[in-house]
Design an enzyme around this catalytic site. Structure first.
Site, PDB file in Angstrom:
ATOM      1  CG  ASN A   1      16.726 -38.276  -3.468  1.00 35.67           C
ATOM      2  OD1 ASN A   1      16.012 -37.324  -3.726  1.00 35.67           O
ATOM      3  ND2 ASN A   1      17.988 -38.382  -3.894  1.00 35.67           N
TER       4      ASN A   1
ATOM      5  CE  LYS B   1      28.886 -33.211   2.864  1.00 30.80           C
ATOM      6  NZ  LYS B   1      28.307 -33.742   1.639  1.00 30.80           N
TER       7      LYS B   1
HETATM    8  O1  PMT Z   1      13.703 -30.818  -3.542  1.00 37.21           O
HETATM    9  P1  PMT Z   1      12.695 -30.557  -2.438  1.00 37.21           P
HETATM   10  O2  PMT Z   1      11.555 -31.543  -2.477  1.00 37.21           O
HETATM   11  O3  PMT Z   1      12.239 -29.123  -2.443  1.00 37.21           O
HETATM   12  O4  PMT Z   1      13.418 -30.831  -1.045  1.00 37.21           O
HETATM   13  C1  PMT Z   1      14.455 -30.010  -0.626  1.00 37.21           C
HETATM   14  C2  PMT Z   1      15.586 -30.817   0.019  1.00 37.21           C
HETATM   15  C3  PMT Z   1      15.095 -31.450   1.314  1.00 37.21           C
HETATM   16  C4  PMT Z   1      16.098 -31.908  -0.934  1.00 37.21           C
HETATM   17  C5  PMT Z   1      16.740 -29.772   0.294  1.00 37.21           C
HETATM   18  O5  PMT Z   1      16.252 -28.780   1.142  1.00 37.21           O
HETATM   19  C6  PMT Z   1      17.957 -30.457   0.914  1.00 37.21           C
HETATM   20  O6  PMT Z   1      18.054 -30.647   2.105  1.00 37.21           O
HETATM   21  N1  PMT Z   1      18.939 -30.827   0.044  1.00 37.21           N
HETATM   22  C7  PMT Z   1      20.146 -31.566   0.431  1.00 37.21           C
HETATM   23  C8  PMT Z   1      19.816 -33.014   0.564  1.00 37.21           C
HETATM   24  C9  PMT Z   1      21.044 -33.844   0.892  1.00 37.21           C
HETATM   25  O7  PMT Z   1      21.517 -34.555   0.057  1.00 37.21           O
HETATM   26  O8  PMT Z   1      21.574 -33.578   2.065  1.00 37.21           O
HETATM   27  P2  PMT Z   1      22.874 -34.383   2.694  1.00 37.21           P
HETATM   28  O9  PMT Z   1      22.868 -33.967   4.122  1.00 37.21           O
HETATM   29  O10 PMT Z   1      22.831 -35.809   2.339  1.00 37.21           O
HETATM   30  O11 PMT Z   1      24.088 -33.719   1.927  1.00 37.21           O
HETATM   31  C10 PMT Z   1      24.759 -32.551   2.377  1.00 37.21           C
HETATM   32  C11 PMT Z   1      25.169 -31.689   1.228  1.00 37.21           C
HETATM   33  O12 PMT Z   1      26.149 -32.379   0.429  1.00 37.21           O
HETATM   34  C12 PMT Z   1      24.044 -31.312   0.284  1.00 37.21           C
HETATM   35  O13 PMT Z   1      24.200 -29.952  -0.085  1.00 37.21           O
HETATM   36  C13 PMT Z   1      24.237 -32.230  -0.896  1.00 37.21           C
HETATM   37  O14 PMT Z   1      23.787 -31.617  -2.113  1.00 37.21           O
HETATM   38  C14 PMT Z   1      25.755 -32.406  -0.921  1.00 37.21           C
HETATM   39  N2  PMT Z   1      26.213 -33.686  -1.482  1.00 37.21           N
HETATM   40  C15 PMT Z   1      25.723 -34.870  -1.034  1.00 37.21           C
HETATM   41  C16 PMT Z   1      26.208 -36.055  -1.589  1.00 37.21           C
HETATM   42  C17 PMT Z   1      27.190 -36.002  -2.588  1.00 37.21           C
HETATM   43  N3  PMT Z   1      27.664 -37.100  -3.171  1.00 37.21           N
HETATM   44  N4  PMT Z   1      27.672 -34.822  -2.983  1.00 37.21           N
HETATM   45  C18 PMT Z   1      27.238 -33.665  -2.441  1.00 37.21           C
HETATM   46  O15 PMT Z   1      27.687 -32.566  -2.795  1.00 37.21           O
END
Ligand code: PMT
Length: 406
Positions: free
Chosen positions: A209, A339
């Site tokens: 990603n 979560k």
């Molecule tokens: O790295 P940069 O270029 O600075 O960009 C920053 C960012 C956009 C990546 C950051 O600000 C951000 O939004 N990170 C979370 C991205 C993400 O995976 O979001 P999500 O909505 O898919 O997941 C929600 C949360 O669950 C996140 O905290 C993620 O880390 C966590 N997660 C997701 C999948 C997984 N299998 N396990 C998790 O713990």
């Protein structure tokens, strides 16, 4: 010119001079502007160019100015700075400081300033224990100079005893103390994730990603500056991790889960800024799969790291990010509850100027209680501080609750 606070780092001719490069970087990570001055002997161990490349500023060298060079630099170099830090400081430099010598540009500069001074000695144990050195140190200390170290241990010359340059975190703590830098996370342990994961498909390909790691690194950097002990579990990143933070590199979501799970029991908070892949290939081929007109690639769901840690939490605060593209606040709130998190930071990743890869972000912070906080578009470092402001309150309230209950 910058509006940052400045420190003057004086490097003298010890074998530990190479550590001054790492020290300069750690000082810059505190948000300080670092101006470097070098004795003649220091230049035998490390070049001015190293510091000029690191700090982006001109190094003050010991020789008196040549025609055409600024003639009064020994007076002007410390202007506007907050502190002088001599590290490593040799027995010779300490003696010249104690004696008030002004026999070159660097000692002249030291005599021409009334800034607070921290000295981190580094020398052979016999030189350190010599009565001349001890009385020079006592004299400087009586004038208000603060000493950090030296540490005892094996010295570069093979001798054992006091004389090793203090460790960089110890020197940084002294600087923080002298400059009264905010330390509202002192004594706290934070586990922060950053960057994207890579899920292998075959010997050549992977699912990835666009995360650059900038948001997570900004958080790690700001938390360390505010006194926390930070471990950064870093996926694939375009940026370097901060020097004063323990960093563990991983690639896949499974490896990130392992590293987070192992460290989770001892921390005060977990902040997941990483973009973790939701899916991985059901089967990973050891060879490069041959090209065909169509490839059906079965994917299976990865373990949700935050979800797993929520099941294992004792008193840890859990903060996640929500990468959303529409109806962002409602989607973020749904993730906060589903979560079982204490905080979620929502960013709109459909915008090119914020979120993935950008230097800036604009977020909404949601907690279980309290109104949503909107942080307007700002550099990720500033957004990180706003997130940590909320996190500190959550950590402190949790402790007070625990104490009251206990
Ligand atoms: O790295 P940069 O270029 O600075 O960009 C920053 C960012 C956009 C990546 C950051 O600000 C951000 O939004 N990170 C979370 C991205 C993400 O995976 O979001 P999500 O909505 O898919 O997941 C929600 C949360 O669950 C996140 O905290 C993620 O880390 C966590 N997660 C997701 C999948 C997984 N299998 N396990 C998790 O713990």
């Amino acid at each position: 010119m910058t509006d940052k606070e400045s420190v003057v780092l004086v490097v003298s001719g010890s074998i530990a001079a190479y550590k001054a490069a790492e020290l300069a970087r750690a000082l810059m990570e505190l948000g300080l502007d670092v101006r470097v001055a070098m004795t003649r002997a220091a230049e035998r161990f490390i070049t001015p160019l190293t510091f000029e490349a690191l700090t982006g500023g001109r190094v003050l060298r010991a020789g008196f100015p040549e025609p055409g060079e600024p003639p009064m630099e020994h007076i002007t170099f410390t202007r506007g700075a907050r502190l002088v830090l001599a590290a490593p400081a040799t027995a010779d430099l300490i003696a010249r400081m104690a004696g008030g010598l002004a026999d070159d540009n660097v000692t002249s500069m030291l005599l021409a300033t009334d800034l607070p001074v921290i000295v981190a000695p580094a020398m052979n144990v016999m030189m350190y224990r010599h009565p001349a050195t001890q009385s020079n140190i006592a004299l400087l200390a009586s004038r208000g100079v603060m000493f950090v170290g030296p540490e005892a241990g094996e010295l570069a010359c093979g001798d054992e005893g006091e004389g090793r340059l203090a460790r960089i975190p110890q020197i940084i703590t002294a600087v923080r103390e002298k400059l009264s830098l905010g330390d509202d996370l002192a004594g706290r342990k934070l586990l922060i994730t950053a960057g994207g994961t890579r899920e292998p498909i075959d010997a050549a390909r992977y699912i990835g990603n666009r995360s650059s790691g900038k948001m997570g690194v900004a958080l790690a950097h700001a938390a360390a500056r505010r006194g926390a002990r930070v471990t950064l579990v870093a996926g694939v990143m375009d940026v370097e991790p901060p020097a004063n933070v323990e960093t563990v590199r991983v690639e896949s979501a499974a490896a990130m889960l392992d590293e987070v799970e192992r460290r989770f029991p001892g921390v005060d908070a977990l902040v997941m800024a990483a973009a973790v892949a939701d899916y991985r290939a059901e089967q990973v081929s050891g060879h490069k799969v041959k090209k065909t007109k169509r490839w059906d690639l079965p994917l299976v769901e990865n373990t949700d790291i935050l979800g797993r840690m929520a099941e294992r939490r004792q008193s840890q605060i859990l903060a996640g990010f929500a990468a959303e593209t529409h109806d962002v606040e409602a989607a973020g709130r749904e993730k906060l509850l589903r979560k079982n998190l204490d905080m979620i930071v929502i960013n709109d990743v459909s915008r090119a100027d914020i979120g993935f890869g950008a230097d800036e972000n604009e977020v909404t912070i949601l907690t279980r209680q309290g109104a949503p906080e909107r942080v307007t578009k700002a550099p990720k470092e500033r957004v990180a501080d706003a997130i940590l402001d909320r996190l500190v309150v959550l950590i402190n309230n949790r402790k007070r609750r625990g104490e009251a209950a206990g």
